[in-house]
Every structure is written in C-alpha cells, then in structure tokens.
Write a protein that holds these residues in place. Structure first.
Motif, PDB file in Angstrom:
ATOM      1  N   TYR A 487       0.825  -1.211   0.000  1.00  0.00           N
ATOM      2  CA  TYR A 487       0.000   0.000   0.000  1.00  0.00           C
ATOM      3  C   TYR A 487       0.859   1.261   0.000  1.00  0.00           C
ATOM      4  CZ  TYR A 487      -4.224  -2.757   0.715  1.00  0.00           C
ATOM      5  OH  TYR A 487      -5.270  -3.639   0.557  1.00  0.00           O
ATOM      6  N   ILE A 488       2.024   1.218   0.674  1.00  0.00           N
ATOM      7  CA  ILE A 488       2.943   2.370   0.648  1.00  0.00           C
ATOM      8  C   ILE A 488       3.396   2.624  -0.786  1.00  0.00           C
ATOM      9  CG2 ILE A 488       5.268   3.135   1.293  1.00  0.00           C
ATOM     10  CD1 ILE A 488       4.801   1.708   4.004  1.00  0.00           C
ATOM     11  N   ALA A 489       3.753   1.542  -1.489  1.00  0.00           N
ATOM     12  CA  ALA A 489       4.219   1.673  -2.879  1.00  0.00           C
ATOM     13  C   ALA A 489       3.141   2.258  -3.777  1.00  0.00           C
ATOM     14  CB  ALA A 489       4.658   0.312  -3.403  1.00  0.00           C
ATOM     15  N   LYS A 490       1.879   2.003  -3.436  1.00  0.00           N
ATOM     16  CA  LYS A 490       0.774   2.527  -4.237  1.00  0.00           C
ATOM     17  C   LYS A 490       0.313   3.908  -3.752  1.00  0.00           C
ATOM     18  CE  LYS A 490      -2.216   0.075  -6.251  1.00  0.00           C
ATOM     19  NZ  LYS A 490      -3.428  -0.708  -6.588  1.00  0.00           N
ATOM     20  N   GLY A 491       0.999   4.432  -2.720  1.00  0.00           N
ATOM     21  CA  GLY A 491       0.651   5.754  -2.207  1.00  0.00           C
ATOM     22  C   GLY A 491      -0.596   5.775  -1.356  1.00  0.00           C
ATOM     23  N   MET A 492      -1.005   4.625  -0.813  1.00  0.00           N
ATOM     24  CA  MET A 492      -2.224   4.522   0.000  1.00  0.00           C
ATOM     25  C   MET A 492      -1.815   4.480   1.472  1.00  0.00           C
ATOM     26  SD  MET A 492      -4.031   1.711  -2.508  1.00  0.00           S
ATOM     27  CE  MET A 492      -5.584   1.553  -1.613  1.00  0.00           C
ATOM     28  N   ALA A 493      -1.464   5.662   2.028  1.00  0.00           N
ATOM     29  CA  ALA A 493      -0.876   5.758   3.362  1.00  0.00           C
ATOM     30  C   ALA A 493      -1.815   5.260   4.459  1.00  0.00           C
ATOM     31  CB  ALA A 493      -0.462   7.201   3.643  1.00  0.00           C
ATOM     32  N   LYS A 494      -3.106   5.571   4.354  1.00  0.00           N
ATOM     33  CA  LYS A 494      -4.063   5.168   5.390  1.00  0.00           C
ATOM     34  C   LYS A 494      -4.144   3.646   5.471  1.00  0.00           C
ATOM     35  CE  LYS A 494      -8.854   5.774   6.888  1.00  0.00           C
ATOM     36  NZ  LYS A 494     -10.174   6.383   6.564  1.00  0.00           N
ATOM     37  N   GLU A 495      -4.287   2.996   4.313  1.00  0.00           N
ATOM     38  CA  GLU A 495      -4.377   1.537   4.288  1.00  0.00           C
ATOM     39  C   GLU A 495      -3.065   0.910   4.784  1.00  0.00           C
ATOM     40  OE1 GLU A 495      -5.305   3.539   1.967  1.00  0.00           O
ATOM     41  OE2 GLU A 495      -7.354   3.055   1.343  1.00  0.00           O
ATOM     42  N   ALA A 496      -1.938   1.537   4.408  1.00  0.00           N
ATOM     43  CA  ALA A 496      -0.633   1.032   4.846  1.00  0.00           C
ATOM     44  C   ALA A 496      -0.528   1.086   6.372  1.00  0.00           C
ATOM     45  CB  ALA A 496       0.487   1.848   4.217  1.00  0.00           C
ATOM     46  N   GLN A 497      -0.967   2.210   6.946  1.00  0.00           N
ATOM     47  CA  GLN A 497      -0.907   2.368   8.402  1.00  0.00           C
ATOM     48  C   GLN A 497      -1.758   1.306   9.093  1.00  0.00           C
ATOM     49  OE1 GLN A 497      -1.186   6.388  10.095  1.00  0.00           O
ATOM     50  NE2 GLN A 497      -2.694   5.596  11.562  1.00  0.00           N
ATOM     51  N   GLN A 498      -2.939   1.037   8.577  1.00  0.00           N
ATOM     52  CA  GLN A 498      -3.820   0.024   9.175  1.00  0.00           C
ATOM     53  C   GLN A 498      -3.154  -1.354   9.156  1.00  0.00           C
ATOM     54  OE1 GLN A 498      -7.342   0.521   6.785  1.00  0.00           O
ATOM     55  NE2 GLN A 498      -8.199   2.128   8.115  1.00  0.00           N
ATOM     56  N   CYS A 499      -2.488  -1.673   8.049  1.00  0.00           N
ATOM     57  CA  CYS A 499      -1.804  -2.968   7.940  1.00  0.00           C
ATOM     58  C   CYS A 499      -0.665  -3.083   8.952  1.00  0.00           C
ATOM     59  CB  CYS A 499      -1.257  -3.172   6.536  1.00  0.00           C
ATOM     60  SG  CYS A 499      -2.526  -3.544   5.308  1.00  0.00           S
ATOM     61  N   LEU A 500       0.112  -2.021   9.084  1.00  0.00           N
ATOM     62  CA  LEU A 500       1.234  -2.067  10.019  1.00  0.00           C
ATOM     63  C   LEU A 500       0.755  -2.083  11.468  1.00  0.00           C
ATOM     64  CD1 LEU A 500       3.751   0.329   8.250  1.00  0.00           C
ATOM     65  CD2 LEU A 500       3.793  -2.157   8.327  1.00  0.00           C
ATOM     66  N   GLU A 501      -0.356  -1.383  11.746  1.00  0.00           N
ATOM     67  CA  GLU A 501      -0.931  -1.451  13.093  1.00  0.00           C
ATOM     68  C   GLU A 501      -1.348  -2.880  13.425  1.00  0.00           C
ATOM     69  OE1 GLU A 501      -2.889   2.992  13.770  1.00  0.00           O
ATOM     70  OE2 GLU A 501      -4.038   1.453  12.699  1.00  0.00           O
ATOM     71  N   LYS A 502      -1.936  -3.557  12.452  1.00  0.00           N
ATOM     72  CA  LYS A 502      -2.340  -4.945  12.648  1.00  0.00           C
ATOM     73  C   LYS A 502      -1.114  -5.831  12.866  1.00  0.00           C
ATOM     74  CE  LYS A 502      -5.492  -8.201  12.751  1.00  0.00           C
ATOM     75  NZ  LYS A 502      -6.525  -8.256  13.788  1.00  0.00           N
ATOM     76  N   SER A 503      -0.072  -5.580  12.113  1.00  0.00           N
ATOM     77  CA  SER A 503       1.163  -6.342  12.259  1.00  0.00           C
ATOM     78  C   SER A 503       1.715  -6.215  13.676  1.00  0.00           C
ATOM     79  CB  SER A 503       2.207  -5.862  11.252  1.00  0.00           C
ATOM     80  OG  SER A 503       3.419  -6.555  11.405  1.00  0.00           O
TER      81      SER A 503
END
Length: 629
Positions: A487-503
């Motif tokens: 998601y970071i590579a696609k510029g989708m910061a919000k979705e990226a943050q949610q994934c890392l929070e889950k991690s």
C-alpha cells in the motif's frame, strides 16, 4: 533416554518408553560382571572403571561398563566404552551388540543397524542382538523386515523373551493391540516378573479400553520393582487419562517414596504441579530431576520451558547453559539456547544465538530448524549492521541447509526473503514457484508473491495475491507488514498504516515494522503515537540508524531540537556514511543557534553527497548567518 513406542494415539505419559526396556541386560551379559553383590549402582560403575584401568584389554569388562553407563543414562561414556570393546575384539558379538546400543542411544539408527547386523552375523544364536536389530530396523522404517526377523527369532528360540517383548512393541506401533497383548502374555509366561512386558501389556489394554485390567498390570509392575520410575509414571498417566488426576499425584508421590532418586519421577511430579499451577513446587521438582540426572535432556527442557512460561528469559538462559555444560554434545540443547537468545531476550542477542545455532548444525547437520536459526541470525545481524556480507552469509547458510533438506519449505521461504533483500528477483520467483510446486497451499506463499511484485512495481500482478495472503495467514505479522509495503508503494498511506498497526498488534517484537509504523504516524500528523512507537523500536534494537533518524524527525516536528540532535548523533554513530543523518544534525544545530557546528555537519553531508542541491543551499544560508553573527 526416551523413545516413542505408542505414538500420538496414546495419552500423555504413555507415549514413550525407556530404551532400557528394549535394550536390556540379558543373563549372559550379567554373568560378565565379577561378583559385586551389596554394591550400590554408582559403586558398581566405580568398580568397573577401576577394573578397566587395571585390565585395559578386558573386552568383557568394557562391554559391561558400557551397559552400566547406559543404565545410568550417561550415553557419551556408554558409547565410548562400547567403541573400545569393539576395538579390542572385532570378533565379539557382544561387543558389536553393545556398540549398536551406543549408536541407538545417539539416535544414529543406520549405524546401529550395521552394528547389530555384525553381532547377529557373528552369532546367529544371540537372540538379544536379534531383538535389538529388530528394534533398530523398525526405527529406520523397515517394519516388515523387523517383524519378520523378530518372528523368526522367537520361532528359533521360544525362550527369547526380549525378542518377544520387542515384537509386541512393534505390533503396538502398528495399533495391533490385541495381537500385542497375546505376545506380551507369552513374554510373561517366560518371565512373570519382567516389568516392562507388564507395563507394555497394561498400556495395550488401556488403548483397548480395558482400564481396570490395565491399572492392575501397572500396579503389579510397581510392586515387583518399586524402583522403576517408568511404571509409576505410566500408572499415573493411566489415572490421569481415566479422569482421576488426584490419584495420579498420589501414585507419583508413592513412586518417590520407593525411589527418591528417580529423576523421571521428579520430572513427572513437576508436570503434575504445573497442571495445578503450583509454580514453586513445579520448579523445585524440575530442578531436582536435573540435579539427579543431568543427562536426562527432557528434564532440562521442562525446567527451561517453565522459566520461559514465567517470562524469565535470563533464568532460562542460565539453566540451558548448565544443561550444555553437563551435555555439551546434545544438539537439542544448543538449539534451545539459540532460540532463547533469538526470541526471548530483549533486545535479541543475535550473535550469541548464531553461535548456538551453528553448534547445533555441527552436531546435527540434518536439522532444518537449526539451519533456519543460523539463517535468521545472519539476516537480522545484516539488517542491523547494514551489512550485505552478513545477508549473503544468511543466503549461504540457507543454501547449505537445503543440501540436506532440499524440499524444506521453511528454509525455502527464508531463502526467497533473502533473495528479495539482495534484489535477486529471478531467484525469488524461481524459489517461490518451487514452494508452490511442493505445497500450493503453503501459508505465506501469496505474501511472497505480493512482496516480489511490489518490489518489481508490478502492482497489477500483486493485487490478486493481497486478499489471498490475508486469508492464508490472517494472524501473521510479517504478512501484514508486506501488505503495508504494497500500500505504501501505491501511495495509499491510510491503508498502509492500518496494515502495520495490525502487524504490531500481532507481534510487537520487530524494530523494522515499528519504525515503518512510526514514520507513517508522523507523516499522517500523529506525532505522539509516532514518538511512542519509535521509542519502543529503539528499545528493541538500539543499533538501527533508520529508527533514530525517524525519531529525530518526530522531535524536529515538535521543535525539540536538543532531543533531535541526540537522535541524529546516535544515527551517525551507527552509520556515519549516510548523508541524511548529517543534514538532519545540521538542521538541529542551526535551530539551536550553533551555526559553526552546523556548517561542519552540512559540509560532511556534502562530502558524502557532493551533488545534493538541498545541502548546497543549506550551506550557503549558514555561511550568510555566520557572517551576520
């Protein structure tokens, strides 16, 4: 030493047997001993040691000493004694039989088979060697050959009750309990007080649902020889499986009254106390077991695991070191030490873990888990120290581990990750495709393809694997991190943050993932969250310069330039060749009014990156400020 007899179908406590029940001393071996009535067992060992020193060419004394060591669970000394006996007399069937037992103790079953075959060839009437050979053939997966040999042996010598007993054991492993009971009946006709046959028959009856008869057999075995720990333990297991846990505790305590030095009984007592959440009593029992028999690896394992359960990693590490001091050639203990240093200490001790895992692979080169430990240590050290050489060593270790285990999925998965880090993208794809061929449903495989296609910017190819990765391993922290990178590579910061929070919710032990999450929080304006996450990351691993750089950026955003400067200096001490750290330091010093020092810092940034226009502009501005001052 413990080996599987009953398999996973048996309740806990009935799923093992002691080698002594299958590699027993026959009368012919006992007759080798000079008269030693009235001696304690340690005194007999001491007597035999003196005898072999006095008569170093006495083959029979060496054989008997080997069996004495074996019965006291000192497997290294037993093997050495048996080896000496064969060197002294290569035509002795008893010597080869003893050496086979030595190999069996080391779980080197192919060598054990060879030694027993030599013993049997030298003396086809040695029914003990035949019984042992049948056991070893079974362990190497040759059940049909083992059964044929054992049946021929008891046919030729109907009085060979050790061979009868091992035939019954083999039938039990084939789940032929009724037939096994008939065989154990035959053993007990020949020797009514052979407690291991009673014990085995009791377990077979239990497996058939004849609980009362099983308990009768086991109680009788306890009465015949109260000093045999295994029968008390099996009886306790029978009561536990029958829903009478209090009776189990009572039985183990009875066993300890009869045999207070029974290390296995103390171990069993510790397990029972653990089940009742009696922490101090359990720890004391496990310690007692280790003290009484330092060679009993399962006791050390229990004690170590109990400290880990209590989150006492330092104590666990100290205990496993004691175990290694007592058993320096046990690969399992070195692997356990490596695992503690890698997973349980904060921060992880990767160098110490690497040394332990390497020792484990030396002692057991076919253990893929130990190779995986070596791989992960090199990889983590390489990440920490920004060392491509270490990461390449990680790759070499993975490849070496795969020589012995070419289709090991865990090692292949680790190798694909390393290839990805080294940007060896064709090798990544080749490895992932191999994993797919071996196990199309392998958890984490889709995440691997997501990582590959994200790295190669083939986002359309990666997209179908994203949801599949979550479905395969929804509780895998690494998968969520990989999706975050996508998601970071696609510029989708919000979705990226949610994934890392889950991690991080699943596993908060990765400095790399916490750092990435902290950077995202800071970019999204959540500086307080960023600060907390990045501080946690530095506690996990204080040698990652990127974490300190990210922390410095948060401090700069909060105008805490003193703290930002400290973080930048920490980053520089780790990686002085990275110009961004010097640029950040220059900014901190400028904001603190320390212009001369700021100029020194920005000049160092320009020395490392002469074409950086931003640093060139900053230097010009600082020179103007210096003149004004």
């Amino acid at each position: 030493m413990i080996v599987s007899v009953w398999g996973k179908n048996a309740p806990p406590g009935m799923d093992y047997d002691f080698k002594a029940s299958d590699f027993s001393l026959s009368k012919s071996k006992l007759d080798l001993l000079p008269q030693s009535d009235g001696m304690s067992f340690p005194e007999k060992i001491h007597f035999l040691e003196k005898l072999t020193q006095k008569e170093p060419q006495n083959t029979r004394a060496w054989i008997q000493l080997g069996y004495a060591y074996f019965s006291s669970a000192d497997m290294d000394k037993a093997f050495a004694a048996f080896k000496t006996s064969v060197t002294l007399d290569s035509k002795s069937d008893l010597a080869w039989d003893g050496l086979g037992v030595g190999y069996a103790c080391k779980n080197e079953w192919s060598s054990a088979v060879d030694a027993f075959q030599k013993a049997f060839a030298l003396n086809p009437r040695n029914s003990d060697a035949a019984a042992h050979l049948g056991y070893a053939l079974d362990e190497t997966g040759k059940q049909a050959e083992a059964e044929k040999l054992l049946r021929e042996t008891v046919k030729a010598d109907p009085l060979a009750f050790f061979a009868w007993n091992n035939l019954g054991r083999l039938l039990c492993r084939q789940l032929k309990y009724k037939e096994a009971i008939d065989v154990f009946n035959q053993v007990l006709q020949l020797n009514p007080e052979f407690i291991f046959a009673l014990r085995n028959r009791g377990v077979a009856k239990f497996m058939m649902g004849n609980n009362e008869e099983a308990i009768q057999d086991l109680r009788k075995a306890c009465e015949i020889d109260p000093k045999q720990s295994i029968v008390w333990i099996t009886l306790a297991a029978a009561y536990t499986a029958a829903g009478q846990p209090d009776k189990s505790l009572e039985v183990v305590q009875q066993g300890l009254k009869a045999n207070p030095d029974g290390a296995e009984l103390w171990q069993s007592l510790g397990t029972l106390y653990d089940g009742r959440e009696k922490t101090n009593e359990a720890l004391e029992a496990f310690r007692k077991a280790c003290e009484l028999r330092p060679q009993l690896i399962s006791s050390w394992r229990n004690l170590v695991n109990y400290h880990l359960k209590l989150k006492e990693a330092v104590k666990a590490a100290a205990v496993v070191q004691q175990a290694i001091d007592a058993n320096p050639h046990e690969a399992e203990l070195w692997f356990l030490q490596g695992s503690i240093y890698f997973d349980q200490t904060v921060p992880p001790k990767y160098k110490e873990a690497l040394s332990a895992f390497q020792k484990a692979t030396e002692l057991n080169p076919k253990n893929p888990a130990a190779w995986r430990g070596v791989v992960n240590c090199y990889y983590r050290l390489g990440q920490r120290e920004r060392s491509l050489d270490l990461i390449r060593q990680s790759m070499s270790a993975a490849q070496k581990g795969l020589e012995a285990n070419p289709d090991n999925l865990d090692l292949l998965t680790e190798l694909s990750t390393i290839y990805l880090d080294l940007s060896m993208l064709p090798e990544v794809e080749e490895t992932l495709l191999k994993i797919q061929r071996i196990s199309p449903e392998k958890p984490g495989l889709s995440a691997g393809f997501v990582a590959l296609y994200t790295k190669t910017k083939q986002y359309e190819k990666a997209a179908p694997f994203v949801q599949r990765a979550l479905e395969e391993t929804p509780k895998n922290a690494l998968v969520w991190y990989i999706l975050g990178e996508f998601y970071i590579a696609k510029g989708m910061a919000k979705e990226a943050q949610q994934c890392l929070e889950k991690s991080c919710e699943i596993d908060r032990s990765s400095c790399r993932i916490l750092t990435m999450l902290g950077i995202l929080y800071n970019l999204n304006g959540e500086s307080d969250k960023a600060l907390k996450v990045l501080q946690d990351a530095t506690l996990l691993d204080e040698k990652v310069d990127g974490t300190w750089e990210a922390l410095a950026s948060v401090y700069q955003g909060k105008r805490n330039y003193k703290e930002a400067l400290e973080a930048h200096e920490k980053a520089i001490s780790i990686n002085p060749g990275f110009p961004l750290h010097w640029k950040g330091k220059a900014t901190d010093l400028m904001c603190l009014g320390r212009i001369d020092e700021s100029i020194v810092a920005i000049k160092e940034a320009l020395r490392l990156a002469p074409d950086d226009s931003e640093s060139q502009s900053t230097l010009q501005m600082l020179l103007v400020l210096q003149k004004k001052n």
